[in-house]
Design a protein around this motif. Structure first.
Motif, PDB file in Angstrom:
ATOM      1  N   ASP A 193     112.709 -14.101  61.681  1.00 16.39           N
ATOM      2  CA  ASP A 193     113.562 -15.290  61.625  1.00 16.39           C
ATOM      3  C   ASP A 193     113.704 -15.868  60.217  1.00 16.39           C
ATOM      4  O   ASP A 193     114.581 -16.685  59.965  1.00 16.39           O
ATOM      5  N   ALA A 194     112.819 -15.477  59.314  1.00 12.11           N
ATOM      6  CA  ALA A 194     112.933 -15.975  57.935  1.00 12.11           C
ATOM      7  C   ALA A 194     113.983 -15.184  57.149  1.00 12.11           C
ATOM      8  O   ALA A 194     114.246 -15.482  55.982  1.00 12.11           O
ATOM      9  N   GLY A 195     114.565 -14.148  57.781  1.00  8.03           N
ATOM     10  CA  GLY A 195     115.632 -13.400  57.097  1.00  8.03           C
ATOM     11  C   GLY A 195     115.117 -12.307  56.183  1.00  8.03           C
ATOM     12  O   GLY A 195     115.637 -12.123  55.077  1.00  8.03           O
ATOM     13  N   ILE A 196     114.118 -11.577  56.656  1.00  4.63           N
ATOM     14  CA  ILE A 196     113.579 -10.509  55.794  1.00  4.63           C
ATOM     15  C   ILE A 196     114.498  -9.293  55.794  1.00  4.63           C
ATOM     16  O   ILE A 196     115.317  -9.126  56.702  1.00  4.63           O
ATOM     17  N   GLY A 197     114.331  -8.457  54.776  1.00  9.35           N
ATOM     18  CA  GLY A 197     115.015  -7.170  54.751  1.00  9.35           C
ATOM     19  C   GLY A 197     114.146  -6.157  55.483  1.00  9.35           C
ATOM     20  O   GLY A 197     113.957  -6.251  56.693  1.00  9.35           O
ATOM     21  N   THR A 198     113.537  -5.250  54.739  1.00 12.21           N
ATOM     22  CA  THR A 198     112.703  -4.208  55.354  1.00 12.21           C
ATOM     23  C   THR A 198     111.273  -4.701  55.563  1.00 12.21           C
ATOM     24  O   THR A 198     110.732  -5.425  54.722  1.00 12.21           O
ATOM     25  N   TYR A 199     110.649  -4.311  56.673  1.00 14.37           N
ATOM     26  CA  TYR A 199     109.212  -4.529  56.868  1.00 14.37           C
ATOM     27  C   TYR A 199     108.522  -3.186  56.691  1.00 14.37           C
ATOM     28  O   TYR A 199     108.777  -2.238  57.433  1.00 14.37           O
ATOM     29  N   GLN A 200     107.662  -3.123  55.675  1.00 18.32           N
ATOM     30  CA  GLN A 200     106.948  -1.863  55.413  1.00 18.32           C
ATOM     31  C   GLN A 200     105.526  -1.926  55.937  1.00 18.32           C
ATOM     32  O   GLN A 200     104.822  -2.906  55.690  1.00 18.32           O
ATOM     33  N   VAL A 201     105.114  -0.878  56.634  1.00 17.30           N
ATOM     34  CA  VAL A 201     103.693  -0.679  56.946  1.00 17.30           C
ATOM     35  C   VAL A 201     103.414   0.801  56.728  1.00 17.30           C
ATOM     36  O   VAL A 201     104.056   1.657  57.339  1.00 17.30           O
ATOM     37  N   PHE A 202     102.481   1.101  55.844  1.00 13.67           N
ATOM     38  CA  PHE A 202     102.157   2.519  55.601  1.00 13.67           C
ATOM     39  C   PHE A 202     101.007   2.941  56.511  1.00 13.67           C
ATOM     40  O   PHE A 202     100.011   2.214  56.620  1.00 13.67           O
ATOM     41  N   GLN A 203     101.130   4.117  57.101  1.00 14.11           N
ATOM     42  CA  GLN A 203     100.037   4.610  57.941  1.00 14.11           C
ATOM     43  C   GLN A 203      98.854   5.043  57.056  1.00 14.11           C
ATOM     44  O   GLN A 203      97.756   5.179  57.530  1.00 14.11           O
ATOM     45  N   GLU A 204      99.089   5.238  55.811  1.00 16.73           N
ATOM     46  CA  GLU A 204      98.108   5.706  54.810  1.00 16.73           C
ATOM     47  C   GLU A 204      97.785   7.183  55.044  1.00 16.73           C
ATOM     48  O   GLU A 204      98.089   8.002  54.205  1.00 16.73           O
ATOM     49  N   THR A 205      97.136   7.522  56.175  1.00 16.09           N
ATOM     50  CA  THR A 205      96.978   8.936  56.521  1.00 16.09           C
ATOM     51  C   THR A 205      97.232   9.100  58.010  1.00 16.09           C
ATOM     52  O   THR A 205      96.852   8.254  58.814  1.00 16.09           O
ATOM     53  N   TYR A 206      97.899  10.216  58.342  1.00 18.06           N
ATOM     54  CA  TYR A 206      98.179  10.512  59.756  1.00 18.06           C
ATOM     55  C   TYR A 206      97.041  11.319  60.374  1.00 18.06           C
ATOM     56  O   TYR A 206      97.096  11.674  61.548  1.00 18.06           O
ATOM     57  N   HIS A 207      96.004  11.601  59.571  1.00 15.16           N
ATOM     58  CA  HIS A 207      94.883  12.409  60.051  1.00 15.16           C
ATOM     59  C   HIS A 207      93.783  11.469  60.529  1.00 15.16           C
ATOM     60  O   HIS A 207      93.175  10.747  59.730  1.00 15.16           O
TER      61      HIS A 207
END
Ligand code: SAM
Ligand code: SF4
Length: 475
Positions: A193-207
């Protein structure tokens, strides 16, 4: 496996993980030593504008013959030139707070790191940083947060609103992206609701095993909570999300396939892939030394960027100042679409005077300390068009990378003209005379590619309006 949105409705039950390690390992194993013919077949498929499967991506990551690697890189270069042209979007990171309850072994902000100076910017301090960023010429920021009860969705939303309100001289921030801890669906709604663009969350490692070995405590230790973060964001209505892997924790080949699997999941369930992929290489941090076993060499790094370009041709690729200028310059040719410029990751670093990085006041070491002006100068010198465009996001043209890729003429009618318009704003408001002259020369050179029709007249008219003092014009 077929995914249906219903199966994953999160209100009903926790998300099931969609990464099958066995599947990834099987693809890597069964595609070892691919024949030159097979490698060329896969490259040709990508150049024909087809998205690659996990198996085909495994063929490319298993390619070790230098001649074929050159062909992969040339393929990525050709695809980039054919589809995206010479436009590079610029942004800057702004660290809002480095309190953190997690214990990620590789991060200077981890809770166990007593050397780290903890800071959270208040509203006035955010305003000061944003003013400095606007004065350098920035229009797009990514706000970065540790994970801490203080950094609630409401707090993040307030920080975003504060940033949007800062208008200094002709400067303003037109798009605020976020890199922060994952929330539940309600939390994501508040941030949206604050009007953000992209939200990034990195998995860091998929292992999974590696994940547990480096995430030693705190909520982030829960692999599945993290893996399903951006599904909750989607459920909350945030359809613009960024995924990423921190390279250097485990075998990069596995991580590349993990990223592609993540993209497949999004496409299958939501009909749209993630907006961006990040692939930071791990760097030294306060109290952390890199594990040599999985360190990604420059040769492998440049190869993997080219592979990502071919594998997911309509996903934005982000490269950051973690990489030295030389590596950046090479991979820009393979289809990186966004880079940061004039980056300072020290808390309140955009207003302070800093000669040397102090790892106890920031997350990790960066390798590209050039100012935005220097980055602009270099990009223009190499005939890239630096872009601060935010038009698609503001006109709610979502899926812009997909449109860039698949809608004929989209780049020419929207992205390139908007890049020129935002470059002209930069040249008028922030550039020194030398960069200004070179920048306009580049704009005029690119204008020559447009036929003399009504569209070109409109573009030329808007460029003139910017010279006359109007701002924020876009297609
Ligand atoms: N605390 C949030 C989180 O962990 O998701 C926000 C982001 S964290 C400040 C941003 C990203 O920096 C992490 O997702 C991780 O990939 C990266 N990072 C952490 N330590 C790093 C290091 N030593 N070198 C390079 N990147 C690092
Ligand atoms: Fe905290 Fe993020 Fe650093 Fe982990 S990577 S310690 S969650 S700031």
């Amino acid at each position: 496996m077929i995914y249906s949105p219903q199966k994953y409705r999160l209100e009903d039950k926790p998300m099931e993980p969609f990464i099958d390690e066995g599947e990834i390992l099987d693809y890597l194993q069964s595609n070892q030593n691919p024949s030159p013919a097979r490698v060329r077949e896969v490259i040709a498929k990508a150049l024909d504008k087809h998205r690659l499967s996990l198996e085909e991506t495994a063929v490319l990551v298993n390619t070790n013959d230098p001649v074929l690697i050159d062909e992969i890189k040339n393929g990525a270069r050709a695809l980039k030139e054919k589809v995206y042209g010479k436009r590079i979007v610029l942004f800057a990171p702004l660290y809002i707070g480095n309190l953190c309850t997690n214990n990620c072994a590789y991060c200077g902000f981890r809770t166990a790191n007593e050397q780290q100076k903890r800071t959270t910017l208040n509203h006035t301090e955010i305003e000061e940083q944003v003013k400095a960023l606007e004065d350098a010429g920035h229009k797009r920021l990514i706000l970065v947060f540790g994970e801490h009860p203080k950094y609630s969705p409401g707090f993040i939303a307030d920080s975003v609103r504060t940033v949007y309100k800062v208008k200094h001289l002709n400067g303003e921030i037109r798009r605020v992206n976020i890199n922060a801890a994952p929330f539940d669906i309600e939390g994501f709604k508040i941030v949206k609701d604050a009007g953000i663009g992209t939200y990034q969350v990195f998995q860091e490692t998929y292992h999974h095993e590696t994940y547990l070995s480096v995430h030693l405590g705190g909520k982030k230790r829960d692999f599945n909570w993290r893996l399903t973060a951006l599904d909750r964001a989607q459920e909350a209505g945030i359809d613009d999300v960024g995924i990423g892997a921190l390279l250097g924790l485990y075998d990069w080949r596995f991580e590349v396939l993990g990223l592609i699997r993540h993209v497949n999941h999004f496409e299958a369930v939501y009909n749209v892939g993630p907006h961006t992929i990040s692939f930071p290489r791990i760097k030294t941090a306060s109290g952390y030394q890199i594990d040599n076993r999985y360190q990604v060499s420059d040769a492998d790094f440049t190869k993997l960027v080219a592979i990502l370009r071919l594998a997911v041709p309509y996903t934005g690729l982000i490269l950051t100042a973690r990489e030295p200028a030389k590596v950046r310059d090479e991979v820009l040719q393979f289809g990186v679409s966004q880079i940061d410029g004039g980056t300072n990751i020290e808390m309140k670093g955009y207003t302070g005077k800093q000669d040397k990085q102090n790892l106890n006041a920031e997350q990790f070491e960066i390798n590209d300390n050039r100012s935005l002006e220097e980055v602009m100068d270099e990009l223009i010198g190499s005939e890239y068009i630096p872009s601060f465009c935010t038009a698609c996001y503001r006109l709610k043209r979502t899926g812009e990378h997909f449109m860039e890729f698949s809608v004929p003429g989209f780049i020419k009618r929207f992205c390139q003209p908007n890049a020129m318009l935002t470059l002209a704003e930069y040249l008028e408001d922030y550039a020194n005379p030398d960069i200004k002259a070179k920048g306009y020369e580049l704009i005029h050179k690119n204008l020559k590619d447009y036929p003399d029709d009504a569209f070109k007249s409109k573009l030329v008219e808007r460029l003139q309006k910017i010279k006359n003092g109007e701002r924020d014009l876009y297609f």
